[in-house]
Write a protein that holds these residues in place. Structure first.
Motif, mmCIF file in Angstrom:
data_model
loop_
_atom_site.group_PDB
_atom_site.id
_atom_site.type_symbol
_atom_site.label_atom_id
_atom_site.label_comp_id
_atom_site.label_asym_id
_atom_site.label_seq_id
_atom_site.Cartn_x
_atom_site.Cartn_y
_atom_site.Cartn_z
ATOM 1 N N UNK A 28 0.898 -1.079 -0.076
ATOM 2 C CA UNK A 28 0.098 0.162 0.012
ATOM 3 C C UNK A 28 0.807 1.245 0.029
ATOM 4 N N UNK A 29 2.004 1.184 0.667
ATOM 5 C CA UNK A 29 2.707 2.388 0.811
ATOM 6 C C UNK A 29 3.409 2.898 -0.784
ATOM 7 N N UNK A 30 3.943 1.750 -1.305
ATOM 8 C CA UNK A 30 4.226 1.988 -2.730
ATOM 9 C C UNK A 30 3.314 2.396 -3.719
ATOM 10 N N UNK A 31 2.003 2.051 -3.461
ATOM 11 C CA UNK A 31 1.088 2.302 -4.164
ATOM 12 C C UNK A 31 0.536 3.725 -3.740
ATOM 13 N N UNK A 32 0.746 4.367 -2.694
ATOM 14 C CA UNK A 32 0.367 5.682 -2.641
ATOM 15 C C UNK A 32 1.487 6.522 -3.131
ATOM 16 N N UNK A 48 -3.974 11.382 2.942
ATOM 17 C CA UNK A 48 -4.795 12.031 4.232
ATOM 18 C C UNK A 48 -5.000 10.976 5.266
ATOM 19 N N UNK A 49 -4.415 10.912 6.464
ATOM 20 C CA UNK A 49 -4.489 9.848 7.442
ATOM 21 C C UNK A 49 -6.086 9.522 7.575
ATOM 22 N N UNK A 50 -7.014 10.450 7.281
ATOM 23 C CA UNK A 50 -8.287 10.015 7.358
ATOM 24 C C UNK A 50 -9.076 9.358 6.313
ATOM 25 N N UNK A 51 -8.206 9.068 5.449
ATOM 26 C CA UNK A 51 -8.866 8.158 4.165
ATOM 27 C C UNK A 51 -8.839 6.912 4.704
ATOM 28 N N UNK A 52 -9.861 6.199 4.256
ATOM 29 C CA UNK A 52 -10.268 4.666 4.405
ATOM 30 C C UNK A 52 -9.643 3.845 3.317
ATOM 31 N N UNK A 53 -9.388 2.834 3.477
ATOM 32 C CA UNK A 53 -8.578 1.938 2.719
ATOM 33 C C UNK A 53 -9.353 0.572 2.476
ATOM 34 N N UNK A 59 -11.974 -3.781 4.587
ATOM 35 C CA UNK A 59 -11.448 -2.503 5.203
ATOM 36 C C UNK A 59 -10.277 -2.515 6.227
ATOM 37 N N UNK A 60 -9.228 -1.804 5.951
ATOM 38 C CA UNK A 60 -8.134 -2.157 6.769
ATOM 39 C C UNK A 60 -7.590 -1.031 7.071
ATOM 40 N N UNK A 61 -6.663 -0.777 8.200
ATOM 41 C CA UNK A 61 -5.892 0.383 8.447
ATOM 42 C C UNK A 61 -4.393 0.001 8.251
ATOM 43 N N UNK A 62 -4.071 -1.327 7.865
ATOM 44 C CA UNK A 62 -2.652 -1.804 7.963
ATOM 45 C C UNK A 62 -2.123 -1.531 6.777
ATOM 46 N N UNK A 63 -0.644 -1.419 6.326
ATOM 47 C CA UNK A 63 -0.207 -1.503 5.127
ATOM 48 C C UNK A 63 -0.305 -3.144 4.960
ATOM 49 N N UNK A 64 -0.274 -3.292 3.486
ATOM 50 C CA UNK A 64 -0.480 -4.571 3.001
ATOM 51 C C UNK A 64 0.271 -4.766 1.710
ATOM 52 N N UNK A 65 0.686 -6.265 1.464
ATOM 53 C CA UNK A 65 1.175 -6.534 0.303
ATOM 54 C C UNK A 65 0.169 -6.749 -0.836
#
Length: 81
Positions: A28-32, A48-53, A59-65
Motif C-alpha cells: 500500500x505504501x508503494x501504491x500511495x 490523508x491520514x483519515x482516508x479509508x482503504x 476495510x483495513x488500516x494496515x499497510x499490506x502486500x
C-alpha cells in the motif's frame, strides 16, 4: 494488473472512479507513492491520514502486500447523523 477504486468526494476530486494498473507496487505504501506522482490532488487523497482503504472489499488500516488481481479502494472519512 490491480484495480484501484475511488469513491464519493475522492472520485469527484480526481475526476476518475477507477484505475487499472499493470505496474505492480509491492504494498500500500508503494501504491500511495506511485499515485502521488500524479499531482497535488492525488497526494491530498491518498496521503490523508483519515482516508479509508479497503483491500478486496475488506476495510483495513494496515499497510499490506499487493498481489496480482487485487482491488484497492480509497474512501473519504464517513460521518453519520
Amino acid at each position: 494488473m490491480i484495480k484501484v477504486l475511488f469513491f464519493a468526494s475522492y472520485r469527484e476530486k480526481l475526476g476518475i472512479d477507477r484505475l487499472e494498473l499493470t505496474e505492480m507496487p509491492t504494498n500500500l505504501s508503494a501504491l500511495r507513492d506511485l499515485l502521488c506522482e500524479k499531482g497535488q490532488d492525488w497526494q491530498e487523497v491518498v496521503k490523508d491520514p483519515s482516508t479509508l482503504v479497503a483491500l478486496n472489499q475488506t476495510m483495513t488500516r494496515k499497510d499490506f502486500e499487493i498481489k496480482e488481481g487485487d482491488e484497492i479502494a480509497f474512501f473519504p472519512p464517513v460521518t453519520g447523523g
